[in-house]
Design an enzyme around this catalytic site. Structure first.
Site, mmCIF file in Angstrom:
data_model
loop_
_atom_site.group_PDB
_atom_site.id
_atom_site.type_symbol
_atom_site.label_atom_id
_atom_site.label_comp_id
_atom_site.label_asym_id
_atom_site.label_seq_id
_atom_site.Cartn_x
_atom_site.Cartn_y
_atom_site.Cartn_z
ATOM 1 N N HIS A 8 1.503 -1.365 -0.120
ATOM 2 C CA HIS A 8 0.110 -0.108 0.399
ATOM 3 C C HIS A 8 0.694 1.009 0.062
ATOM 4 O O HIS A 8 1.173 1.077 1.574
ATOM 5 C CB HIS A 8 -0.676 0.077 1.599
ATOM 6 C CG HIS A 8 -1.966 -1.063 1.106
ATOM 7 N ND1 HIS A 8 -1.511 -1.941 1.778
ATOM 8 C CD2 HIS A 8 -2.785 -1.560 0.670
ATOM 9 C CE1 HIS A 8 -2.700 -3.296 1.681
ATOM 10 N NE2 HIS A 8 -3.635 -2.765 0.480
ATOM 11 N N HIS B 87 -4.584 -6.633 -6.282
ATOM 12 C CA HIS B 87 -4.552 -6.770 -5.461
ATOM 13 C C HIS B 87 -5.730 -7.851 -5.188
ATOM 14 O O HIS B 87 -6.401 -6.738 -4.848
ATOM 15 C CB HIS B 87 -3.581 -7.136 -4.236
ATOM 16 C CG HIS B 87 -3.229 -5.952 -3.039
ATOM 17 N ND1 HIS B 87 -3.100 -4.439 -3.692
ATOM 18 C CD2 HIS B 87 -3.791 -6.253 -2.384
ATOM 19 C CE1 HIS B 87 -4.218 -4.051 -2.551
ATOM 20 N NE2 HIS B 87 -4.211 -5.010 -1.633
ATOM 21 N N CYS C 72 -12.245 -6.676 6.976
ATOM 22 C CA CYS C 72 -11.939 -5.909 5.400
ATOM 23 C C CYS C 72 -11.118 -7.061 6.141
ATOM 24 O O CYS C 72 -9.608 -7.515 6.709
ATOM 25 C CB CYS C 72 -12.003 -5.655 4.804
ATOM 26 S SG CYS C 72 -11.364 -3.961 5.772
ATOM 27 N N HIS D 62 -7.203 -9.787 3.209
ATOM 28 C CA HIS D 62 -6.619 -10.446 2.241
ATOM 29 C C HIS D 62 -6.032 -11.366 2.195
ATOM 30 O O HIS D 62 -5.683 -11.634 2.997
ATOM 31 C CB HIS D 62 -5.303 -9.606 1.882
ATOM 32 C CG HIS D 62 -5.513 -8.042 1.513
ATOM 33 N ND1 HIS D 62 -4.637 -6.987 2.704
ATOM 34 C CD2 HIS D 62 -5.349 -7.057 1.050
ATOM 35 C CE1 HIS D 62 -5.269 -5.790 2.400
ATOM 36 N NE2 HIS D 62 -5.473 -5.850 1.604
ATOM 37 N N GLU E 293 -9.364 -10.334 14.242
ATOM 38 C CA GLU E 293 -9.586 -8.403 13.786
ATOM 39 C C GLU E 293 -11.297 -8.636 15.034
ATOM 40 O O GLU E 293 -10.610 -7.492 15.834
ATOM 41 C CB GLU E 293 -9.953 -8.643 12.721
ATOM 42 C CG GLU E 293 -10.161 -7.075 12.186
ATOM 43 C CD GLU E 293 -10.547 -6.030 11.416
ATOM 44 O OE1 GLU E 293 -11.172 -5.186 10.970
ATOM 45 O OE2 GLU E 293 -9.279 -7.121 10.315
ATOM 46 N N TYR F 142 -12.272 -1.716 -6.600
ATOM 47 C CA TYR F 142 -12.729 0.100 -6.341
ATOM 48 C C TYR F 142 -10.753 0.201 -6.163
ATOM 49 O O TYR F 142 -9.478 -0.428 -5.993
ATOM 50 C CB TYR F 142 -13.110 -0.240 -4.839
ATOM 51 C CG TYR F 142 -12.148 -0.378 -3.732
ATOM 52 C CD1 TYR F 142 -11.753 0.562 -2.665
ATOM 53 C CD2 TYR F 142 -12.361 -1.130 -3.617
ATOM 54 C CE1 TYR F 142 -11.431 0.499 -2.069
ATOM 55 C CE2 TYR F 142 -11.940 -1.874 -1.910
ATOM 56 C CZ TYR F 142 -10.827 -0.793 -1.639
ATOM 57 O OH TYR F 142 -10.262 -0.991 -0.253
ATOM 58 N N GLU G 105 -5.514 1.983 -2.559
ATOM 59 C CA GLU G 105 -6.351 0.677 -2.343
ATOM 60 C C GLU G 105 -6.508 0.804 -3.671
ATOM 61 O O GLU G 105 -7.273 1.674 -4.060
ATOM 62 C CB GLU G 105 -7.650 0.904 -1.199
ATOM 63 C CG GLU G 105 -7.088 1.326 -0.213
ATOM 64 C CD GLU G 105 -6.851 0.010 0.687
ATOM 65 O OE1 GLU G 105 -6.641 -0.873 0.024
ATOM 66 O OE2 GLU G 105 -6.459 -0.038 1.599
ATOM 67 N N GLU H 73 -8.075 -3.069 -5.146
ATOM 68 C CA GLU H 73 -7.996 -4.475 -4.703
ATOM 69 C C GLU H 73 -9.700 -4.595 -5.639
ATOM 70 O O GLU H 73 -10.580 -3.569 -5.948
ATOM 71 C CB GLU H 73 -8.764 -4.370 -3.338
ATOM 72 C CG GLU H 73 -7.317 -3.716 -2.846
ATOM 73 C CD GLU H 73 -8.062 -3.395 -0.856
ATOM 74 O OE1 GLU H 73 -6.982 -3.450 -0.305
ATOM 75 O OE2 GLU H 73 -9.090 -3.371 -0.888
ATOM 76 N N TRP I 87 -14.023 2.869 0.104
ATOM 77 C CA TRP I 87 -15.231 1.068 -0.211
ATOM 78 C C TRP I 87 -16.253 0.953 0.564
ATOM 79 O O TRP I 87 -17.554 0.435 -0.079
ATOM 80 C CB TRP I 87 -14.271 0.013 0.067
ATOM 81 C CG TRP I 87 -13.259 -0.195 1.594
ATOM 82 C CD1 TRP I 87 -13.912 -0.885 2.589
ATOM 83 C CD2 TRP I 87 -13.057 0.455 2.499
ATOM 84 N NE1 TRP I 87 -13.372 -0.814 3.993
ATOM 85 C CE2 TRP I 87 -12.674 -0.266 4.054
ATOM 86 C CE3 TRP I 87 -11.747 1.149 2.085
ATOM 87 C CZ2 TRP I 87 -11.793 0.017 4.722
ATOM 88 C CZ3 TRP I 87 -10.427 1.756 2.835
ATOM 89 C CH2 TRP I 87 -10.513 0.999 4.213
#
Length: 178
Positions: free
Chosen positions: A31, A38, A73, A75, A93, A110, A120, A122, A167
């Site tokens: 980032h 990604h 959210c 990855h 989280e 986005y 971002e 992604e 997002w």
């Protein structure tokens, strides 16, 4: 966290414009002002009453610190399935086990630029899930959380988008149309 390697480094899956994997990159370095496309995911978690869990990102986060957003959210690690990554991330989280994890916006993509100039970029399929239990968030990830009525979140995204992550502002109206 994304599954660390033996060296403790975490990797994200890089994608081409057709969303096919083309490599990996260190999450700590991906980032930037020139973030490559990604793979990521977003999840909106509901409780038994149908309310949606919103989280405020921890102040130490690299991107959008302190901003209210979706439930969680993250990855997927290289080779990890999206649903497995959603479940793993919710546990790490939020301290939550999830049930009824299902795709809602499988083709969401986005790009957003933060005030600091971080990007971002992604391909970010969006999921719905149901909470099993009470959130016990990791303070390094979540500053605070709140349960909200869906209609209230839709109104905030439409009327005061600066209160939410970019997002979430894009995802909420799309989810509301389903």
């Amino acid at each position: 966290m994304i599954r660390p390697t033996a060296t403790g480094r975490e990797f994200v899956v890089l994608l081409d414009d057709d969303h096919r994997p083309v490599g990996t990159a260190d999450k700590a370095e991906v980032h930037t002002a020139h973030t490559p496309l990604h793979l990521a995911f977003s999840c909106y978690v509901r409780d038994g009453a149908g309310r949606v869990l919103l989280t405020r990102r921890a102040l130490g986060k690299t991107t959008w610190p302190g901003v209210w957003t979706n439930s969680c959210c993250g990855h997927p690690a290289p080779g990890e399935g999206l649903e497995a990554a959603v479940r793993r991330r919710a546990e790490q989280e939020l301290g939550l086990s999830l049930s009824e994890v299902r795709p809602a916006l499988p083709d969401f993509r986005y790009r957003a630029v933060s005030a600091e100039g971080l990007v971002e970029n992604e391909f970010c399929p969006v999921f719905w899930a149901r909470a099993e239990g009470v959130p016990e968030p990791d303070p390094a990830e979540v500053a605070e959380y709140a349960w909200a009525e869906w209609e209230d979140l839709v109104a905030v995204a439409a009327r005061t988008p600066w209160l939410l992550s970019p997002w979430a502002v894009e995802q909420v109206p799309l989810l509301d149309r389903l």
